[in-house]
Design a protein around this motif. Structure first.
Motif, PDB file in Angstrom:
ATOM      1  N   GLY A  60       1.535  -0.915  -4.447  1.00 40.93           N
ATOM      2  CA  GLY A  60       2.528  -1.816  -3.875  1.00 40.93           C
ATOM      3  C   GLY A  60       2.264  -2.157  -2.426  1.00 40.93           C
ATOM      4  O   GLY A  60       3.156  -2.626  -1.716  1.00 40.93           O
ATOM      5  N   LEU A  61       1.015  -1.953  -1.975  1.00 43.01           N
ATOM      6  CA  LEU A  61       0.679  -2.200  -0.575  1.00 43.01           C
ATOM      7  C   LEU A  61       0.131  -3.598  -0.336  1.00 43.01           C
ATOM      8  O   LEU A  61       0.003  -4.015   0.807  1.00 43.01           O
ATOM      9  N   LEU A  62      -0.212  -4.308  -1.408  1.00 39.74           N
ATOM     10  CA  LEU A  62      -0.718  -5.671  -1.291  1.00 39.74           C
ATOM     11  C   LEU A  62       0.074  -6.579  -2.224  1.00 39.74           C
ATOM     12  O   LEU A  62       0.286  -6.237  -3.388  1.00 39.74           O
ATOM     13  N   PRO A  63       0.493  -7.741  -1.757  1.00 39.15           N
ATOM     14  CA  PRO A  63       1.221  -8.667  -2.632  1.00 39.15           C
ATOM     15  C   PRO A  63       0.277  -9.325  -3.630  1.00 39.15           C
ATOM     16  O   PRO A  63      -0.904  -9.536  -3.346  1.00 39.15           O
ATOM     17  N   LEU A  64       0.797  -9.628  -4.802  1.00 36.62           N
ATOM     18  CA  LEU A  64       0.025 -10.348  -5.811  1.00 36.62           C
ATOM     19  C   LEU A  64       0.167 -11.840  -5.579  1.00 36.62           C
ATOM     20  O   LEU A  64       1.258 -12.340  -5.303  1.00 36.62           O
ATOM     21  N   SER A  65      -0.942 -12.554  -5.702  1.00 36.73           N
ATOM     22  CA  SER A  65      -0.870 -14.014  -5.619  1.00 36.73           C
ATOM     23  C   SER A  65      -0.230 -14.587  -6.869  1.00 36.73           C
ATOM     24  O   SER A  65       0.465 -15.611  -6.819  1.00 36.73           O
ATOM     25  N   SER A  66      -0.473 -13.924  -8.006  1.00 35.63           N
ATOM     26  CA  SER A  66       0.179 -14.305  -9.256  1.00 35.63           C
ATOM     27  C   SER A  66       0.048 -13.153 -10.232  1.00 35.63           C
ATOM     28  O   SER A  66      -0.745 -12.232 -10.034  1.00 35.63           O
ATOM     29  N   GLY A  67       0.844 -13.199 -11.311  1.00 41.08           N
ATOM     30  CA  GLY A  67       0.794 -12.168 -12.331  1.00 41.08           C
ATOM     31  C   GLY A  67       1.711 -11.004 -12.024  1.00 41.08           C
ATOM     32  O   GLY A  67       2.540 -11.051 -11.103  1.00 41.08           O
TER      33      GLY A  67
END
Length: 304
Positions: A60-67
């Motif tokens: 949960g340390l990086l946001p997802l661009s999609s999915g």
């Protein structure tokens, strides 16, 4: 409905059409794969393919661009207590005089760089994990007197605090000689089987993991291939992931991934995933949530 729920509960990690970007580069591009509960997965791929980035996304340390990503059936959250995490470790531990037992306890309080004030419950959990990794003798000695493999044993103990269901181990074999590499892999496999937990174990080379892993997750060119060694470590699959012709040779029970006349791990893995912001043996400021919801912040040098 019940079958779908049962399938979800049988999965430790579900990655569904995930795109992960760093700057203007897609580290993962519409990747979909599922890791079942209790699997030992070797995570491999060329330099900069996204092994560390994927683990940070699972944390949960990086946001997802999609999915979407689900861990233990739940949407990804920062500080998930179901995940035990061993980050890439660099210089600094070898010179520390702190005792092994205190070092392990520091992870429970989130105070990796100052002596903890452990509660009775934390002390009991520390003894439990030291027993799991057979490190009671090491626990009485300072880190500065331990070998790299022995320090990795204590780092694994840290990851097991709080009884996580998933372990993310990011390059734990770096800087270890072959004998210690074998010892670390065997230890992780034993603990994984004893506890029935799921392990994602990233590495530069497949061979140290061959006798322990259930399946391989190979990353490259934004793609992900998950399957058995025979399904994934093939000329066709790896050539697609590397974006160039790759040969696979099997000699005396070992597998060599070749680009022309050069073994890939010698050519491509001489240094860490610099494109992802991590380098060997240099200081860097960072902040991340350690396993089990604890946060540590500061300027550290790590090396084992």
């Amino acid at each position: 409905m019940n079958d779908a729920l049962s399938d979800t509960r049988a999965n430790a990690i579900q990655v569904d059409h995930v795109t992960l970007e760093l700057g203007d580069r897609a580290i993962l591009d519409d990747a979909t794969f599922t890791v079942r509960r209790g699997e030992f997965i070797g995570v491999l791929g060329p330099n900069g393919a996204g092994k560390t980035t994927l683990m940070r996304a699972l944390l949960g340390l990086l946001p997802l661009s999609s999915g979407s990503i689900r861990v233990d059936g739940q949407a990804v959250v920062r500080g998930n207590p179901s995940i035990g995490y061993m980050p890439q470790i660099r210089s600094g531990l070898a010179g520390r005089r702190v005792r092994g037992r205190d070092f392990v306890a520091m992870a429970a309080d989130g105070h990796h760089w100052g002596l903890p004030h452990a509660s009775p419950a934390v002390r009991a959990d520390v003894e439990r994990v030291l027993d799991l990794v057979d490190a009671h003798a090491l626990a009485a000695r300072p880190l500065s007197e331990l070998s790299g493999g022995e320090r990795q044993r204590l780092l694994l103990a840290q990851c097991l605090l709080g009884k996580p269901k998933v372990l993310l181990l990011d390059e734990p074999l770096i800087s270890l000689d072959p004998r210690h590499q074998t010892g670390v892999v065997d230890l992780v496999r034993r603990v994984q089987r004893e506890l029935g937990i799921t392990v994602l174990f990233s590495a530069h080379e497949l061979n140290p993991l061959l006798n322990s892993l259930d399946r391989v997750l190979y990353l490259g060119k934004g793609r992900a291939a998950l399957g058995t060694v025979d399904e994934v470590i093939t000329k066709a699959v790896l050539s697609r992931l590397y974006g160039s012709p790759i040969d696979v040779m099997r000699v005396n029970g070992r597998i060599f991934v070749m680009s022309g006349d050069v073994e890939i791990d010698k050519l491509d893995h001489a240094h860490e995933e610099g494109d992802e912001g991590h380098e060997h043996e240099h200081e860097h400021d960072h902040e991340h949530d350690h396993a089990h919801g604890h946060k540590a912040k500061g300027k550290h040098t790590h090396n084992v």
